[in-house]
Design a protein around this motif. Structure first.
Motif, PDB file in Angstrom:
ATOM      1  N   THR A  75     -13.436  18.795  13.466  1.00 41.21           N
ATOM      2  CA  THR A  75     -12.826  19.481  12.831  1.00 41.21           C
ATOM      3  C   THR A  75     -11.190  19.952  13.382  1.00 41.21           C
ATOM      4  OG1 THR A  75     -13.740  20.964  12.511  1.00 41.21           O
ATOM      5  CG2 THR A  75     -14.369  19.588  10.726  1.00 41.21           C
ATOM      6  N   SER A  76     -11.736  19.575  14.375  1.00 42.14           N
ATOM      7  CA  SER A  76     -10.494  20.277  16.029  1.00 42.14           C
ATOM      8  C   SER A  76      -9.076  19.758  15.502  1.00 42.14           C
ATOM      9  CB  SER A  76     -10.889  20.604  17.452  1.00 42.14           C
ATOM     10  OG  SER A  76     -11.830  21.981  17.046  1.00 42.14           O
ATOM     11  N   TRP A  77      -9.763  17.940  15.601  1.00 39.31           N
ATOM     12  CA  TRP A  77      -8.279  17.260  15.673  1.00 39.31           C
ATOM     13  C   TRP A  77      -8.033  16.813  14.341  1.00 39.31           C
ATOM     14  CZ3 TRP A  77      -7.012  15.139  20.285  1.00 39.31           C
ATOM     15  CH2 TRP A  77      -8.252  15.645  21.049  1.00 39.31           C
ATOM     16  N   GLY A  78      -6.458  16.360  13.953  1.00 46.17           N
ATOM     17  CA  GLY A  78      -6.279  16.639  12.583  1.00 46.17           C
ATOM     18  C   GLY A  78      -5.131  15.905  13.467  1.00 46.17           C
ATOM     19  N   PRO A  79      -3.666  15.694  11.981  1.00 44.19           N
ATOM     20  CA  PRO A  79      -2.463  14.607  12.065  1.00 44.19           C
ATOM     21  C   PRO A  79      -1.849  15.399  13.224  1.00 44.19           C
ATOM     22  CG  PRO A  79      -3.779  14.884   9.707  1.00 44.19           C
ATOM     23  CD  PRO A  79      -4.736  15.966  10.623  1.00 44.19           C
ATOM     24  N   CYS A  80      -0.997  15.083  13.174  1.00 44.54           N
ATOM     25  CA  CYS A  80      -0.087  15.455  14.674  1.00 44.54           C
ATOM     26  C   CYS A  80       1.052  15.663  13.615  1.00 44.54           C
ATOM     27  CB  CYS A  80       0.220  14.252  14.810  1.00 44.54           C
ATOM     28  SG  CYS A  80      -0.460  13.625  16.387  1.00 44.54           S
ATOM     29  N   VAL A  81       1.804  16.955  13.277  1.00 44.66           N
ATOM     30  CA  VAL A  81       2.580  17.515  12.874  1.00 44.66           C
ATOM     31  C   VAL A  81       3.797  17.298  13.444  1.00 44.66           C
ATOM     32  CG1 VAL A  81       3.680  19.371  11.508  1.00 44.66           C
ATOM     33  CG2 VAL A  81       1.426  18.767  11.053  1.00 44.66           C
ATOM     34  N   ALA A  82       5.185  16.725  13.692  1.00 46.98           N
ATOM     35  CA  ALA A  82       6.096  16.856  14.455  1.00 46.98           C
ATOM     36  C   ALA A  82       7.546  16.945  13.735  1.00 46.98           C
ATOM     37  CB  ALA A  82       6.604  15.416  15.151  1.00 46.98           C
TER      38      ALA A  82
ATOM     39  N   LEU B  81       5.034  14.905   8.967  1.00 42.42           N
ATOM     40  CA  LEU B  81       3.362  14.919   9.423  1.00 42.42           C
ATOM     41  C   LEU B  81       3.134  13.081   9.582  1.00 42.42           C
ATOM     42  CD1 LEU B  81       0.650  16.307   9.376  1.00 42.42           C
ATOM     43  CD2 LEU B  81       0.315  15.724   6.610  1.00 42.42           C
ATOM     44  N   GLU B  82       2.158  13.424  10.504  1.00 40.09           N
ATOM     45  CA  GLU B  82       2.218  11.463  10.777  1.00 40.09           C
ATOM     46  C   GLU B  82       1.031  11.286  10.369  1.00 40.09           C
ATOM     47  OE1 GLU B  82       3.956  10.633  14.944  1.00 40.09           O
ATOM     48  OE2 GLU B  82       2.494  11.300  15.272  1.00 40.09           O
ATOM     49  N   GLU B  83       0.497  11.042   9.099  1.00 41.59           N
ATOM     50  CA  GLU B  83      -1.162  10.594   8.831  1.00 41.59           C
ATOM     51  C   GLU B  83      -1.416   9.151   9.014  1.00 41.59           C
ATOM     52  OE1 GLU B  83      -2.421  12.571   6.344  1.00 41.59           O
ATOM     53  OE2 GLU B  83      -1.578  13.394   5.744  1.00 41.59           O
ATOM     54  N   GLU B  84      -0.970   8.446  10.573  1.00 44.33           N
ATOM     55  CA  GLU B  84      -2.019   7.369  10.927  1.00 44.33           C
ATOM     56  C   GLU B  84      -2.921   7.476  11.598  1.00 44.33           C
ATOM     57  OE1 GLU B  84      -3.349   4.606  12.457  1.00 44.33           O
ATOM     58  OE2 GLU B  84      -1.221   4.214  11.975  1.00 44.33           O
ATOM     59  N   PRO B  85      -3.826   7.036  11.298  1.00 45.38           N
ATOM     60  CA  PRO B  85      -5.424   7.484  11.374  1.00 45.38           C
ATOM     61  C   PRO B  85      -5.843   7.515  12.943  1.00 45.38           C
ATOM     62  CG  PRO B  85      -5.895   5.845   9.555  1.00 45.38           C
ATOM     63  CD  PRO B  85      -3.809   5.832   9.984  1.00 45.38           C
ATOM     64  N   LEU B  86      -5.085   6.196  13.373  1.00 45.07           N
ATOM     65  CA  LEU B  86      -5.167   6.401  14.840  1.00 45.07           C
ATOM     66  C   LEU B  86      -5.085   7.040  15.638  1.00 45.07           C
ATOM     67  CD1 LEU B  86      -5.181   2.453  14.844  1.00 45.07           C
ATOM     68  CD2 LEU B  86      -7.361   4.226  14.488  1.00 45.07           C
ATOM     69  N   ILE B  87      -3.587   8.502  15.350  1.00 42.61           N
ATOM     70  CA  ILE B  87      -2.739   8.972  16.545  1.00 42.61           C
ATOM     71  C   ILE B  87      -4.062  10.722  15.803  1.00 42.61           C
ATOM     72  CG2 ILE B  87      -1.791  10.237  16.549  1.00 42.61           C
ATOM     73  CD1 ILE B  87       0.287   7.538  16.445  1.00 42.61           C
ATOM     74  N   ARG B  88      -4.737  11.317  16.842  1.00 37.73           N
ATOM     75  CA  ARG B  88      -4.856  12.907  15.589  1.00 37.73           C
ATOM     76  C   ARG B  88      -4.196  13.802  17.323  1.00 37.73           C
ATOM     77  NH1 ARG B  88      -5.437  11.869  11.686  1.00 37.73           N
ATOM     78  NH2 ARG B  88      -7.332  13.989  11.046  1.00 37.73           N
ATOM     79  N   CYS B  89      -3.708  14.899  16.752  1.00 40.21           N
ATOM     80  CA  CYS B  89      -3.520  15.846  17.811  1.00 40.21           C
ATOM     81  C   CYS B  89      -4.566  17.144  17.437  1.00 40.21           C
ATOM     82  CB  CYS B  89      -2.157  16.324  17.362  1.00 40.21           C
ATOM     83  SG  CYS B  89      -1.373  14.562  17.672  1.00 40.21           S
ATOM     84  N   MET B  90      -4.844  17.786  18.208  1.00 39.40           N
ATOM     85  CA  MET B  90      -5.093  19.286  18.639  1.00 39.40           C
ATOM     86  C   MET B  90      -4.457  20.533  19.710  1.00 39.40           C
ATOM     87  SD  MET B  90      -8.766  18.831  21.254  1.00 39.40           S
ATOM     88  CE  MET B  90      -8.655  20.502  20.856  1.00 39.40           C
ATOM     89  N   GLN B  91      -4.758  21.655  19.475  1.00 39.49           N
ATOM     90  CA  GLN B  91      -4.419  22.557  20.414  1.00 39.49           C
ATOM     91  C   GLN B  91      -5.630  22.941  21.389  1.00 39.49           C
ATOM     92  OE1 GLN B  91      -1.220  23.412  20.924  1.00 39.49           O
ATOM     93  NE2 GLN B  91      -0.155  22.613  19.339  1.00 39.49           N
ATOM     94  N   LEU B  92      -5.429  22.692  22.578  1.00 38.71           N
ATOM     95  CA  LEU B  92      -5.822  23.320  23.575  1.00 38.71           C
ATOM     96  C   LEU B  92      -6.053  24.764  24.146  1.00 38.71           C
ATOM     97  CD1 LEU B  92      -8.537  22.209  25.002  1.00 38.71           C
ATOM     98  CD2 LEU B  92      -7.798  21.505  26.826  1.00 38.71           C
ATOM     99  N   PRO B  93      -6.516  25.810  24.133  1.00 42.26           N
ATOM    100  CA  PRO B  93      -6.781  27.259  24.136  1.00 42.26           C
ATOM    101  C   PRO B  93      -6.241  27.381  25.160  1.00 42.26           C
ATOM    102  CG  PRO B  93      -7.832  27.457  22.690  1.00 42.26           C
ATOM    103  CD  PRO B  93      -8.123  25.815  23.026  1.00 42.26           C
ATOM    104  N   VAL B  94      -5.038  28.043  26.574  1.00 44.90           N
ATOM    105  CA  VAL B  94      -5.334  27.807  27.843  1.00 44.90           C
ATOM    106  C   VAL B  94      -6.167  28.576  28.285  1.00 44.90           C
ATOM    107  CG1 VAL B  94      -3.964  28.920  29.645  1.00 44.90           C
ATOM    108  CG2 VAL B  94      -2.639  27.732  28.041  1.00 44.90           C
ATOM    109  N   VAL B  95      -6.546  29.640  27.808  1.00 45.59           N
ATOM    110  CA  VAL B  95      -8.250  30.760  27.895  1.00 45.59           C
ATOM    111  C   VAL B  95      -9.030  29.976  27.960  1.00 45.59           C
ATOM    112  CG1 VAL B  95      -6.528  32.545  27.455  1.00 45.59           C
ATOM    113  CG2 VAL B  95      -7.993  31.091  25.638  1.00 45.59           C
TER     114      VAL B  95
END
Length: 301
Positions: free
Chosen positions: A69-76, A80-94
Protein backbone atom coordinates in the motif's frame (compact mmCIF):
# COMPACT_ATOMS: atom_id res chain seq x y z
CA UNK A 1 24.48 21.59 -18.68
CA UNK A 2 26.48 23.06 -21.52
CA UNK A 3 27.36 26.72 -21.39
CA UNK A 4 24.62 28.90 -22.80
CA UNK A 5 21.53 30.85 -21.91
CA UNK A 6 19.85 28.52 -19.45
CA UNK A 7 17.38 31.26 -18.43
CA UNK A 8 14.85 29.76 -20.84
CA UNK A 9 14.64 26.78 -18.56
CA UNK A 10 14.70 28.84 -15.39
CA UNK A 11 11.90 31.26 -16.05
CA UNK A 12 8.54 30.94 -14.37
CA UNK A 13 6.03 30.83 -17.22
CA UNK A 14 3.31 33.48 -17.17
CA UNK A 15 0.85 31.10 -18.78
CA UNK A 16 0.57 27.43 -19.62
CA UNK A 17 3.15 26.36 -22.17
CA UNK A 18 2.39 23.06 -23.83
CA UNK A 19 3.86 21.12 -26.70
CA UNK A 20 2.56 22.51 -29.99
CA UNK A 21 1.12 20.60 -32.93
CA UNK A 22 4.30 21.44 -34.83
CA UNK A 23 6.39 19.89 -32.04
CA UNK A 24 4.31 16.73 -32.24
CA UNK A 25 4.70 16.51 -36.01
CA UNK A 26 8.47 16.94 -35.73
CA UNK A 27 8.73 14.12 -33.21
CA UNK A 28 6.51 11.87 -35.35
CA UNK A 29 8.44 12.62 -38.53
CA UNK A 30 11.92 12.24 -37.03
CA UNK A 31 12.76 8.88 -35.47
CA UNK A 32 14.43 9.91 -32.19
CA UNK A 33 18.18 9.41 -32.11
CA UNK A 34 19.07 7.16 -29.12
CA UNK A 35 21.70 8.64 -26.79
CA UNK A 36 23.58 6.12 -24.64
CA UNK A 37 26.48 8.38 -23.76
CA UNK A 38 26.59 11.73 -21.96
CA UNK A 39 24.73 14.65 -23.50
CA UNK A 40 24.78 18.34 -22.66
CA UNK A 41 22.95 21.35 -24.02
CA UNK A 42 21.57 24.44 -22.33
CA UNK A 43 18.18 22.73 -21.88
CA UNK A 44 18.95 19.01 -21.61
CA UNK A 45 21.63 17.10 -19.74
CA UNK A 46 22.51 13.41 -19.37
CA UNK A 47 25.07 12.44 -16.75
CA UNK A 48 26.21 8.82 -16.64
CA UNK A 49 27.05 7.02 -13.38
CA UNK A 50 25.53 9.70 -11.16
CA UNK A 51 24.83 6.73 -8.86
CA UNK A 52 27.09 3.69 -8.66
CA UNK A 53 25.68 0.21 -9.25
CA UNK A 54 26.01 -0.52 -5.53
CA UNK A 55 24.09 2.65 -4.63
CA UNK A 56 21.33 1.78 -7.09
CA UNK A 57 20.99 -1.74 -5.73
CA UNK A 58 20.85 -0.38 -2.17
CA UNK A 59 18.05 2.03 -3.09
CA UNK A 60 16.11 -0.72 -4.88
CA UNK A 61 16.40 -2.89 -1.77
CA UNK A 62 14.63 -0.15 0.22
CA UNK A 63 11.56 -0.21 -2.02
CA UNK A 64 8.56 -2.27 -0.86
CA UNK A 65 6.90 -4.82 -3.17
CA UNK A 66 4.66 -3.27 -5.80
CA UNK A 67 1.68 -4.89 -4.08
CA UNK A 68 2.37 -2.81 -0.95
CA UNK A 69 0.00 0.00 0.00
CA UNK A 70 3.05 2.28 0.04
CA UNK A 71 2.59 2.50 -3.72
CA UNK A 72 -0.31 4.49 -5.09
CA UNK A 73 -1.49 6.59 -8.03
CA UNK A 74 0.85 9.33 -9.12
CA UNK A 75 -0.34 12.87 -8.47
CA UNK A 76 0.98 15.51 -10.88
CA UNK A 77 -0.13 18.85 -9.51
CA UNK A 78 -3.91 18.50 -9.36
CA UNK A 79 -3.93 15.72 -11.95
CA UNK A 80 -4.36 12.19 -10.61
CA UNK A 81 -2.84 9.52 -12.85
CA UNK A 82 -5.09 6.49 -12.52
CA UNK A 83 -3.03 4.41 -14.95
CA UNK A 84 -2.67 1.04 -13.13
CA UNK A 85 0.72 0.36 -14.74
CA UNK A 86 2.21 3.54 -13.22
CA UNK A 87 2.70 3.66 -9.44
CA UNK A 88 4.42 6.17 -7.20
CA UNK A 89 5.68 6.40 -3.63
CA UNK A 90 7.75 8.70 -1.41
CA UNK A 91 10.96 7.19 0.00
CA UNK A 92 12.01 8.87 3.29
CA UNK A 93 15.57 10.15 3.09
CA UNK A 94 16.22 9.13 6.72
CA UNK A 95 15.78 5.47 5.76
CA UNK A 96 19.37 5.09 4.63
CA UNK A 97 22.60 7.07 4.32
CA UNK A 98 22.74 6.39 0.58
CA UNK A 99 19.64 8.60 0.19
CA UNK A 100 21.10 11.52 2.12
CA UNK A 101 24.30 11.13 0.09
CA UNK A 102 22.23 11.32 -3.10
CA UNK A 103 20.56 14.55 -1.93
CA UNK A 104 23.90 16.19 -1.13
CA UNK A 105 25.27 15.06 -4.49
CA UNK A 106 22.31 16.66 -6.26
CA UNK A 107 23.15 19.99 -4.67
CA UNK A 108 26.83 19.77 -5.63
CA UNK A 109 26.04 18.60 -9.17
CA UNK A 110 23.55 21.32 -10.03
CA UNK A 111 25.44 24.15 -8.37
CA UNK A 112 28.44 23.25 -10.53
CA UNK A 113 26.38 22.67 -13.69
CA UNK A 114 24.15 25.73 -13.45
CA UNK A 115 26.49 28.05 -11.55
CA UNK A 116 23.80 29.16 -9.12
CA UNK A 117 22.81 28.35 -5.52
CA UNK A 118 20.69 25.22 -5.06
CA UNK A 119 18.58 24.32 -2.02
CA UNK A 120 17.75 20.68 -1.23
CA UNK A 121 16.46 21.21 2.33
CA UNK A 122 12.87 20.37 1.29
CA UNK A 123 13.86 16.88 0.13
CA UNK A 124 12.81 14.90 3.18
CA UNK A 125 11.50 12.23 0.81
CA UNK A 126 12.44 11.13 -2.70
CA UNK A 127 9.61 10.51 -5.19
CA UNK A 128 9.95 7.12 -6.88
CA UNK A 129 8.01 6.28 -10.02
CA UNK A 130 7.45 2.67 -11.14
CA UNK A 131 6.35 1.87 -14.71
CA UNK A 132 5.24 -1.71 -15.29
CA UNK A 133 6.24 -3.28 -18.61
CA UNK A 134 3.47 -3.14 -21.19
CA UNK A 135 2.56 0.52 -20.81
CA UNK A 136 1.76 2.56 -23.91
CA UNK A 137 3.61 5.66 -25.02
CA UNK A 138 2.64 9.09 -23.65
CA UNK A 139 1.75 12.11 -25.72
CA UNK A 140 4.21 14.95 -26.16
CA UNK A 141 3.96 17.40 -23.26
CA UNK A 142 5.84 19.80 -21.00
CA UNK A 143 6.09 19.85 -17.21
CA UNK A 144 4.62 23.33 -16.71
CA UNK A 145 1.15 24.85 -16.70
CA UNK A 146 -1.72 25.84 -14.37
CA UNK A 147 -2.53 22.19 -13.57
CA UNK A 148 1.00 21.60 -12.31
CA UNK A 149 1.16 24.01 -9.39
CA UNK A 150 2.87 22.48 -6.37
CA UNK A 151 0.77 23.19 -3.27
CA UNK A 152 0.68 26.87 -4.09
CA UNK A 153 4.39 27.00 -4.95
CA UNK A 154 5.67 28.32 -8.30
CA UNK A 155 5.59 25.91 -11.27
CA UNK A 156 8.68 23.77 -11.86
CA UNK A 157 11.53 25.06 -14.01
CA UNK A 158 13.66 21.90 -13.97
CA UNK A 159 12.83 18.19 -14.12
CA UNK A 160 15.30 15.53 -12.99
CA UNK A 161 15.05 11.76 -13.40
CA UNK A 162 17.54 9.28 -11.93
CA UNK A 163 17.20 5.82 -13.46
CA UNK A 164 17.28 2.83 -11.12
CA UNK A 165 16.80 0.26 -13.87
CA UNK A 166 18.49 -0.48 -17.17
CA UNK A 167 17.18 -1.21 -20.65
CA UNK A 168 20.37 -0.84 -22.67
CA UNK A 169 19.83 -4.22 -24.36
CA UNK A 170 16.28 -3.30 -25.47
CA UNK A 171 15.63 -1.22 -28.62
CA UNK A 172 15.16 2.39 -27.53
CA UNK A 173 11.64 2.58 -29.01
CA UNK A 174 10.55 -0.33 -26.77
CA UNK A 175 12.47 0.55 -23.60
CA UNK A 176 10.31 3.29 -22.11
CA UNK A 177 12.80 5.90 -23.27
CA UNK A 178 12.23 9.61 -22.74
CA UNK A 179 12.04 11.39 -26.09
CA UNK A 180 12.84 15.08 -26.51
CA UNK A 181 12.80 17.82 -29.07
CA UNK A 182 16.03 19.67 -28.32
CA UNK A 183 17.40 22.19 -30.78
CA UNK A 184 15.07 20.89 -33.50
CA UNK A 185 16.47 17.36 -33.11
CA UNK A 186 14.47 14.39 -31.81
CA UNK A 187 16.53 12.68 -29.11
CA UNK A 188 15.77 9.51 -27.16
CA UNK A 189 17.25 8.79 -23.72
CA UNK A 190 16.81 5.10 -22.81
CA UNK A 191 16.83 4.07 -19.13
CA UNK A 192 20.38 3.40 -17.94
CA UNK A 193 21.03 2.41 -14.36
CA UNK A 194 22.47 5.23 -12.26
CA UNK A 195 22.09 7.85 -15.00
CA UNK A 196 20.76 11.32 -14.23
CA UNK A 197 18.67 13.02 -16.90
CA UNK A 198 17.62 16.63 -16.34
CA UNK A 199 15.82 19.08 -18.56
CA UNK A 200 14.12 22.46 -18.61
CA UNK A 201 10.49 21.91 -17.57
CA UNK A 202 9.25 23.74 -20.68
CA UNK A 203 11.12 21.36 -23.03
CA UNK A 204 8.62 19.21 -25.02
CA UNK A 205 9.09 15.50 -24.31
CA UNK A 206 7.25 12.20 -24.18
CA UNK A 207 7.82 8.78 -22.67
CA UNK A 208 7.96 6.00 -25.21
CA UNK A 209 6.22 2.66 -25.00
CA UNK A 210 7.59 0.14 -22.51
CA UNK A 211 7.22 -3.24 -24.22
CA UNK A 212 5.79 -6.16 -22.27
CA UNK A 213 9.07 -8.07 -22.66
CA UNK A 214 11.19 -5.12 -21.46
CA UNK A 215 12.30 -4.58 -17.84
CA UNK A 216 10.03 -2.50 -15.62
CA UNK A 217 11.21 1.10 -15.40
CA UNK A 218 11.94 2.56 -11.95
CA UNK A 219 13.26 6.08 -11.41
CA UNK A 220 13.54 8.85 -8.86
CA UNK A 221 11.78 11.90 -10.30
CA UNK A 222 12.43 15.36 -8.90
CA UNK A 223 11.53 18.92 -9.76
CA UNK A 224 13.02 22.27 -8.93
CA UNK A 225 11.33 25.63 -8.60
CA UNK A 226 12.68 29.15 -8.26
CA UNK A 227 11.77 30.14 -4.74
CA UNK A 228 12.50 33.35 -2.87
CA UNK A 229 13.73 32.17 0.51
CA UNK A 230 13.68 35.74 1.79
CA UNK A 231 9.93 36.21 1.28
CA UNK A 232 9.14 36.22 5.01
CA UNK A 233 11.97 38.66 5.71
CA UNK A 234 10.74 40.85 2.87
CA UNK A 235 7.19 40.80 4.21
CA UNK A 236 8.44 41.77 7.67
CA UNK A 237 10.55 44.54 6.16
CA UNK A 238 7.52 45.89 4.30
CA UNK A 239 5.48 45.87 7.52
CA UNK A 240 8.21 47.79 9.32
CA UNK A 241 8.41 50.36 6.51
CA UNK A 242 4.63 50.82 6.62
CA UNK A 243 4.72 51.37 10.37
CA UNK A 244 7.62 53.83 10.06
CA UNK A 245 5.78 55.81 7.38
CA UNK A 246 2.71 55.94 9.62
CA UNK A 247 4.82 57.25 12.54
CA UNK A 248 6.39 59.87 10.28
CA UNK A 249 2.96 60.98 9.09
CA UNK A 250 1.74 61.29 12.67
CA UNK A 251 4.79 63.35 13.69
CA UNK A 252 4.29 65.70 10.74
CA UNK A 253 0.56 66.07 11.45
CA UNK A 254 1.36 66.92 15.09
CA UNK A 255 3.96 69.46 14.06
CA UNK A 256 6.72 67.61 15.91
CA UNK A 257 9.69 68.58 13.72
CA UNK A 258 12.27 66.76 15.85
CA UNK A 259 10.35 63.47 15.81
CA UNK A 260 9.65 63.85 12.08
CA UNK A 261 13.37 64.34 11.35
CA UNK A 262 14.24 61.29 13.48
CA UNK A 263 11.63 59.13 11.66
CA UNK A 264 12.85 60.33 8.24
CA UNK A 265 16.42 59.28 9.08
CA UNK A 266 15.36 55.85 10.35
CA UNK A 267 13.07 55.36 7.35
CA UNK A 268 15.81 56.35 4.89
CA UNK A 269 18.22 53.90 6.53
CA UNK A 270 15.64 51.10 6.39
CA UNK A 271 14.88 51.74 2.71
CA UNK A 272 18.63 51.71 1.92
CA UNK A 273 19.08 48.36 3.74
CA UNK A 274 16.09 46.82 1.94
CA UNK A 275 17.36 48.00 -1.46
CA UNK A 276 20.86 46.67 -0.75
CA UNK A 277 19.44 43.28 0.24
CA UNK A 278 17.40 43.15 -2.95
CA UNK A 279 20.48 43.92 -5.08
CA UNK A 280 22.49 41.20 -3.30
CA UNK A 281 19.79 38.65 -4.05
CA UNK A 282 19.67 39.62 -7.71
CA UNK A 283 23.46 39.47 -8.01
CA UNK A 284 23.59 36.08 -6.29
CA UNK A 285 20.82 34.47 -8.30
CA UNK A 286 21.52 35.84 -11.77
CA UNK A 287 18.32 37.14 -13.33
CA UNK A 288 16.15 35.11 -10.94
CA UNK A 289 14.74 36.47 -7.71
CA UNK A 290 15.26 33.35 -5.67
CA UNK A 291 17.09 30.08 -5.27
CA UNK A 292 16.70 26.92 -7.33
CA UNK A 293 14.87 24.72 -4.84
CA UNK A 294 14.20 20.99 -5.23
CA UNK A 295 10.79 19.73 -4.10
CA UNK A 296 9.48 16.20 -3.60
CA UNK A 297 6.52 16.17 -5.98
CA UNK A 298 5.57 13.77 -8.77
CA UNK A 299 5.35 15.63 -12.07
CA UNK A 300 6.36 14.05 -15.36
CA UNK A 301 9.54 12.00 -15.27
Amino acid sequence: FAKGDWSRGCKVPDKEETATAQDRRLLEQQPPLPMYGPYASFELNRTLSFLSSAEVERILSLLPPLSSTSWGPCVAGDILEEEPLIRCMQLPVVRDSVLSTLVRRLKTHFEAALRRPVDVSRLNTLPVKYLVAGIAAETLHTDVGPNLQLDGLPPPVLTTMISLTDASDVPADRAGSTNFLAGGQAISLPPQKGTLNSWAAILPHSHGALASDAPDRVAITLHAIVLDHDQEDLAESRRELTEMKAELTRAVSLGDAEAALRHRRVLASKIFDADSARKRRLEGFGNQRGMLTFVAHHIGG
